[in-house]
Design a protein around this motif. Structure first.
Motif, PDB file in Angstrom:
ATOM      1  N   ARG A 127       9.699  -2.513   3.201  1.00 47.23           N
ATOM      2  CA  ARG A 127       8.900  -1.298   3.274  1.00 47.23           C
ATOM      3  C   ARG A 127       7.599  -1.502   2.506  1.00 47.23           C
ATOM      4  NH1 ARG A 127      10.671   5.016   2.147  1.00 47.23           N
ATOM      5  NH2 ARG A 127       8.547   5.855   2.043  1.00 47.23           N
ATOM      6  N   ASP A 129       4.181   0.832   2.018  1.00 49.49           N
ATOM      7  CA  ASP A 129       3.369   2.012   2.266  1.00 49.49           C
ATOM      8  C   ASP A 129       2.823   2.516   0.939  1.00 49.49           C
ATOM      9  OD1 ASP A 129       5.420   3.592   1.028  1.00 49.49           O
ATOM     10  OD2 ASP A 129       6.469   3.722   2.945  1.00 49.49           O
ATOM     11  N   TYR A 131       3.940   4.689  -1.037  1.00 54.78           N
ATOM     12  CA  TYR A 131       4.954   5.046  -2.022  1.00 54.78           C
ATOM     13  C   TYR A 131       5.768   3.844  -2.502  1.00 54.78           C
ATOM     14  CZ  TYR A 131       4.026   9.829  -0.509  1.00 54.78           C
ATOM     15  OH  TYR A 131       3.409  11.022  -0.210  1.00 54.78           O
ATOM     16  N   ALA A 243      16.407  11.039  -3.401  1.00 52.89           N
ATOM     17  CA  ALA A 243      15.012  11.181  -2.977  1.00 52.89           C
ATOM     18  C   ALA A 243      14.307  12.212  -3.844  1.00 52.89           C
ATOM     19  CB  ALA A 243      14.957  11.611  -1.514  1.00 52.89           C
ATOM     20  N   GLY A 244      13.072  11.890  -4.226  1.00 58.09           N
ATOM     21  CA  GLY A 244      12.270  12.826  -5.002  1.00 58.09           C
ATOM     22  C   GLY A 244      12.418  12.710  -6.506  1.00 58.09           C
ATOM     23  N   PRO A 274      10.544   8.256  -2.856  1.00 54.93           N
ATOM     24  CA  PRO A 274       9.990   9.023  -1.740  1.00 54.93           C
ATOM     25  C   PRO A 274      10.970  10.062  -1.208  1.00 54.93           C
ATOM     26  CG  PRO A 274       9.576   6.684  -1.452  1.00 54.93           C
ATOM     27  CD  PRO A 274      10.524   6.810  -2.605  1.00 54.93           C
ATOM     28  N   ALA A 275      10.419  11.114  -0.625  1.00 52.91           N
ATOM     29  CA  ALA A 275      11.245  12.220  -0.129  1.00 52.91           C
ATOM     30  C   ALA A 275      11.963  11.874   1.174  1.00 52.91           C
ATOM     31  CB  ALA A 275      10.381  13.462   0.073  1.00 52.91           C
ATOM     32  N   ASN A 276      11.473  10.865   1.883  1.00 52.20           N
ATOM     33  CA  ASN A 276      12.045  10.571   3.206  1.00 52.20           C
ATOM     34  C   ASN A 276      13.150   9.521   3.169  1.00 52.20           C
ATOM     35  OD1 ASN A 276      10.381   8.464   2.528  1.00 52.20           O
ATOM     36  ND2 ASN A 276       9.402   8.283   4.529  1.00 52.20           N
ATOM     37  N   VAL A 277      13.880   9.454   2.057  1.00 56.71           N
ATOM     38  CA  VAL A 277      15.053   8.587   1.967  1.00 56.71           C
ATOM     39  C   VAL A 277      16.208   9.426   1.423  1.00 56.71           C
ATOM     40  CG1 VAL A 277      13.735   6.463   1.576  1.00 56.71           C
ATOM     41  CG2 VAL A 277      14.459   7.829  -0.387  1.00 56.71           C
ATOM     42  N   GLY A 278      17.427   9.094   1.835  1.00 61.78           N
ATOM     43  CA  GLY A 278      18.565   9.809   1.304  1.00 61.78           C
ATOM     44  C   GLY A 278      18.741   9.519  -0.179  1.00 61.78           C
ATOM     45  N   TYR A 280      17.783   5.917  -3.082  1.00 65.72           N
ATOM     46  CA  TYR A 280      17.092   4.628  -3.192  1.00 65.72           C
ATOM     47  C   TYR A 280      17.616   3.921  -4.438  1.00 65.72           C
ATOM     48  CZ  TYR A 280      13.227   1.325  -2.546  1.00 65.72           C
ATOM     49  OH  TYR A 280      12.484   0.201  -2.309  1.00 65.72           O
TER      50      TYR A 280
END
Length: 370
Positions: A127, A129, A131, A243-244, A274-278, A280
């Motif tokens: 990944r 990006d 974030y 996430a978050g 990041p918010a778009n992962v269950g 990490y």
């Protein structure tokens, strides 16, 4: 980079052909060449001999001391090479590429220990990006790089060809082999013929020189290259974080500094999962897992993460100046326990909440100063 300047220092002294071979030196070098599928006759190559001659004892010791500053990943790298049945000499590719430094970035935007380009990294499943940049994750990037190197080895049949292709690309290497009518190393990197670029020709020689220094039996005995010969050990552990959540909250729960958690997780760019992962995986020092699990509060960690992102979005505050947190007192909580959980002093908690004593009431909200 300081590391690369040290590498180039090996090429400054020009007492060509003056290198005196010792039996132990010969054996170590021969072992490296064999691991990389290079014919032993390459040891007599004039350019290789000149490279060897330029290496001095003082430069070697300086080189090893510099490497020791970035040696914390060597145990993990050696373990990964062994598990994938890849020659340990491939480690020297990473040494040459980055000096084993996660923060290394090239002018062409390659990054991390293995100096992967963004597009290549994504193809390999990493990944990249705003974030997360997993090229700077030593474990994930190593897995990806070794997968890529294995693919190149399967394609070209020899490890030294995989190393050349890693630097210049498989397409350019295929063209070079076709033009040369040979895949022999001494032919492909002949400086007069220029089948490959100077950068790629120098690249493979740097790897061999690095291997020579690190594998030198005399220095192993003296302990100067012990960093390459210590037992394999990994000093980090993974914990799953929702996430978050903020890295600062993870650090406090594990009882380590924010600087340390960021050092272990340079790939988490904004200090927040990041918010778009269950969830990490975050790295913490081995041995801190139980402390983390006992202290980590997901809700508070996510609240802290939101504050970090809000601050970052505003562009007016740094992560160190995020808003204070609020914590709801639970049954069994003490002021001392809360101070340990969030990494703040009891006196700071009292001051932020105007408290004269340490009494707490279940359900009350107290301020956690940042």
């Amino acid at each position: 980079m300081k590391f690369l300047s040290i590498i180039f220092a090996f090429f400054i002294t020009t007492s060509a052909y003056a290198y005196i071979w010792h039996e132990d030196d010969y054996g170590a070098q021969l072992r490296v060449l064999k691991e990389l599928d290079i014919d032993a006759s390459y040891m007599k190559d004039p350019h290789f001999l000149e490279m060897q001659a330029s290496s001095t004892s003082a430069n070697r010791k300086h080189f090893l001391r510099a490497l020791e500053e970035q040696s914390r990943h060597i145990g993990m790298l050696k373990s990964a090479l062994g598990k994938n049945e890849i020659p340990k000499s491939i480690l020297y590719l990473a040494v040459v590429e980055s000096g084993l430094a996660n923060h290394a970035t090239s002018g062409k935007k390659a990054a991390g220990i293995w100096q992967l380009m963004p597009s290549s990294a994504r193809i390999l499943g990493l990944r990249v990006d705003k974030y997360i940049d997993e090229r700077r994750d030593p474990v994930a990037s190593t897995k990806a790089a070794l997968k890529y190197l294995t693919t190149l080895k399967e394609k070209f049949g020899k490890w030294y060809l995989a190393l050349l292709a890693y630097n210049c690309g498989d397409g350019k290497l295929q063209k070079a082999i076709a033009a040369a009518g040979s895949d022999k190393l001494s032919v492909l990197i002949n400086p007069e013929k220029k089948y490959l670029s100077k950068e790629t020709r120098t690249f493979i020689r740097k790897i061999l020189l690095t291997a020579k220094v690190a594998e030198d039996v005399n220095y192993i005995i003296a302990g100067d290259s012990a960093l390459f010969n210590n037992p394999v050990q990994t000093n980090i552990a993974k914990v799953d974080v929702p996430a978050g959540a903020s890295l600062r909250a993870v650090a406090r729960s594990a009882g380590i500094s924010e600087a340390r958690i960021k050092e272990l997780n340079p790939h988490i760019l904004k200090g927040v999962i990041p918010a778009n992962v269950g969830s990490y995986a975050v790295y913490i020092p081995r041995g801190k897992e139980e402390q983390f699990l006992a202290n980590f509060d997901a809700k508070s960690a996510v609240s802290a993460g939101k504050a970090v992102l809000a601050s970052d979005k505003d562009g007016k505050k740094s992560e160190r100046k995020i808003s204070n947190l609020n914590y709801v007192v639970k049954k069994g909580d003490t002021l001392l326990g809360i101070s340990h959980k969030f990494g703040v002093k009891v006196s700071a908690l009292k001051k932020a909440n105007g408290m004269r004593d340490s009494n707490l009431n279940i359900g009350e909200s107290i301020v956690i100063p940042q």
